[in-house]
Design a protein around this motif. Structure first.
Motif, short mmCIF file in Angstrom:
data_model
loop_
_atom_site.label_atom_id
_atom_site.label_comp_id
_atom_site.label_asym_id
_atom_site.label_seq_id
_atom_site.Cartn_x
_atom_site.Cartn_y
_atom_site.Cartn_z
N ASP A 191 -44.73 -0.19 -29.54
CA ASP A 191 -44.04 -0.15 -28.37
C ASP A 191 -42.58 -0.23 -29.05
OD1 ASP A 191 -46.30 -0.61 -26.97
OD2 ASP A 191 -45.25 -2.10 -25.75
N CYS A 192 -41.42 0.62 -27.87
CA CYS A 192 -40.09 0.93 -28.51
C CYS A 192 -39.56 0.34 -27.81
CB CYS A 192 -39.87 1.64 -30.06
SG CYS A 192 -40.32 3.04 -29.84
N ILE A 193 -38.29 0.98 -27.92
CA ILE A 193 -37.07 1.13 -26.86
C ILE A 193 -35.88 2.16 -27.38
CG2 ILE A 193 -34.70 0.11 -25.31
CD1 ILE A 193 -36.49 -2.28 -25.87
N ASP A 194 -35.99 3.45 -27.13
CA ASP A 194 -34.73 4.37 -27.92
C ASP A 194 -33.63 4.24 -26.62
OD1 ASP A 194 -33.19 6.51 -28.58
OD2 ASP A 194 -35.09 7.78 -27.51
N LEU A 195 -32.66 3.86 -28.03
CA LEU A 195 -31.18 3.78 -27.35
C LEU A 195 -30.15 4.78 -28.89
CD1 LEU A 195 -30.28 -0.18 -27.58
CD2 LEU A 195 -31.17 1.16 -26.46
N ASN A 196 -29.52 5.48 -27.63
CA ASN A 196 -28.39 6.49 -28.03
C ASN A 196 -27.27 6.21 -28.02
OD1 ASN A 196 -31.14 8.42 -28.47
ND2 ASN A 196 -31.26 7.46 -27.26
N THR A 197 -26.15 6.66 -28.88
CA THR A 197 -24.61 6.59 -28.64
C THR A 197 -24.62 8.40 -28.74
OG1 THR A 197 -24.41 6.58 -30.76
CG2 THR A 197 -24.11 4.77 -29.51
N LEU A 198 -23.26 9.05 -28.98
CA LEU A 198 -23.40 10.49 -29.02
C LEU A 198 -23.68 10.70 -31.11
CD1 LEU A 198 -19.99 10.82 -27.52
CD2 LEU A 198 -22.11 11.79 -26.38
N ASP A 199 -23.76 9.57 -31.50
CA ASP A 199 -23.99 10.24 -32.90
C ASP A 199 -25.30 10.07 -33.66
OD1 ASP A 199 -21.12 11.28 -33.15
OD2 ASP A 199 -20.16 9.57 -33.33
N ASP A 200 -26.13 8.70 -32.54
CA ASP A 200 -27.35 7.88 -33.42
C ASP A 200 -28.10 8.28 -32.41
OD1 ASP A 200 -26.03 7.52 -36.29
OD2 ASP A 200 -24.76 6.14 -35.35
N THR A 201 -29.28 8.16 -32.99
CA THR A 201 -30.37 7.70 -32.10
C THR A 201 -31.31 6.26 -32.60
OG1 THR A 201 -30.89 9.91 -31.13
CG2 THR A 201 -32.59 8.35 -31.28
N TRP A 202 -31.04 5.12 -32.47
CA TRP A 202 -31.91 3.71 -32.81
C TRP A 202 -33.26 3.87 -31.89
CZ3 TRP A 202 -27.59 0.15 -34.50
CH2 TRP A 202 -27.18 0.41 -35.46
#
Length: 436
Positions: A387-398
């Motif tokens: 299971d995971c959480i997808d976090l985003n900025t305009l430049d990155d996806t973690w």
């Protein structure tokens, strides 16, 4: 590359090449369009599907198409519905892993989830100017439980100023066929249903308020697959039809214990108090002993939201745990960033740790006031089925994988939405009080 980190995940320093979010979109080639329409119509025929069109007389591109989102299967039926026309659709960056070239040629443009990316507006204007359909899956993710998820108010603003017709496309039965929590196991479902409705024509948008547009979009995109299944006596005879449902139904309504729910075959059960509920062939829950608290999984899911809301209103919500992080720089796949800690509280998401390859610090902070929802993945195939959480900025996806703790992605998702709602409720109250 496949290794012990999971499919399409590698170790080592991050790639310097990033997704090109500004690359011009590619129109579907004329020679490819018949194949796309054929695949969509074949899928519709196999499932004995129907597409009902309402108020669509004389409606031709350009227009905005707003769709609900339950499964990848949505794309097949949508393609059949808009034929013989073509559209351009934003797609999440992780959809491009290993197939960026092909997806771009199908008319998609990359988008980092839940970020204010102005390039989407620019692409929308250009698509409409060129006389095509600009399609949006308004929830920006698959529904967790077959009921319509959060639709941002920005959708109403986009529609208001587009000066083209606004069309909704609502599908029913797709969550039953391929539920988000279903461990990638599809069920045989017949008589799926879709409705395509022109809810606004350009002259009607001129006089409609943003609130009216927002309400109408919500009304026409609303769907509850389990309730629809029950009302229409749609049978799902798959023997393991409830396996994975505990990912969504994480809190027991009998003993109120969290994170102890489990599922097997057609049954969800609480490992703490032992109560069991069978999911029958019509999508209805039946307690094996005592009261059936909720007839449908979607009602249970809505109850969980209210439980989370109580925590948020009391200011008590917080998750803190260890984690590991994978970075997604481009469509070639993930890079293992390193181990760290995750905090999710009333202020937002906070991730920090040390990179595996050089020991340097990494950190990402997502302000709760700017995060109206979050994307989660149950048993993510590109992360070793965790299971995971997808976090985003305009430049990155973690992609954040919590470890060494009890947690529920569903609760994290609900809490994100309720924290955002509470922050903006308070700000609007303060603004109204100041105006007086």
């Amino acid at each position: 590359m496949k290794d012990n980190l999971g499919k399409h995940v590698r170790s080592g320093p991050p790639a310097t090449e990033k997704f090109d979010m500004n690359r011009p979109y590619i129109k579907q080639k004329n020679y490819a369009r018949p194949f796309i329409w054929a695949i969509g119509n074949i899928q519709k025929w196999i499932h004995l599907g129907t597409i009902k069109k309402v108020n669509m007389e004389g409606i031709k591109p350009p227009y905005i198409l707003l769709c609900n989102h339950n499964a990848f299967f949505d794309f097949y039926i949508m393609s059949a519905a808009i034929a013989p026309h073509r559209g351009i659709f934003p797609a999440a960056v992780d959809d491009y892993i290993g197939r960026e070239r092909e997806l771009r040629k199908l008319g998609t443009i990359p988008k980092r989830k839940y970020t204010a990316d102005i390039s989407i507006l620019r692409n929308c204007r250009q698509v409409l100017k060129e006389g095509m359909i600009f399609g949006i899956y308004a929830e920006a993710r698959y529904s967790l439980c077959g009921v319509t998820e959060v639709i941002p108010s920005a959708i109403a603003q986009l529609c208001k100023y587009s000066k083209v017709p606004v069309v909704t496309f609502t599908c029913q039965g797709h969550h039953l066929y391929d539920p988000f929590w279903g461990n990638n196991h599809k069920r045989w479902v017949k008589h799926i249903n879709s409705t395509m409705t022109c809810i606004y024509k350009p002259e009607e948008l001129k006089t409609a308020s943003l609130e009216e547009i927002d309400d109408k979009v919500h009304k026409y995109l609303y769907n509850d697959d389990f309730r629809w299944q029950s009302e229409n006596k749609i049978k799902v005879k798959y023997k393991k039809r409830a396996e994975g449902l505990h990912k969504v139904l994480y809190q027991c309504p009998h003993c109120l214990t969290e994170y102890k729910m489990n599922s097997k075959d057609d049954t969800v059960y609480c490992e703490h108090c032992g109560k069991q509920w069978k999911l029958n062939i019509y999508g209805e829950l039946e307690a094996q002993e005592g009261e059936t608290e909720f007839k449908f999984p979607t009602d249970w899911y809505k109850w969980e939201r209210e439980q989370v809301k109580k925590e948020v209103l009391a200011g008590d919500y917080k998750l803190e745990c260890n984690c590991y992080v994978n970075d997604l720089p481009n469509s070639k796949g993930y890079v293992r960033l390193g181990n760290g800690t995750l905090v999710h509280d009333m202020t937002g998401f906070h991730v920090k740790g040390k990179r595996d390859y050089d020991g340097e610090d990494f950190q990402m902070d997502i302000d709760a006031a700017g995060q109206y929802a979050v994307h989660v993945e149950y048993d993510y195939r590109f992360g070793g089925y965790k299971d995971c959480i997808d976090l985003n900025t305009l430049d990155d996806t973690w992609y954040i994988f919590p470890t060494d703790c009890e947690f529920s992605l569903t609760k994290i998702s609900l809490a994100t939405e309720e924290i955002f709602n509470e922050i903006w409720r308070k700000r609007n109250e303060e603004k109204a009080a100041t105006a007086k």
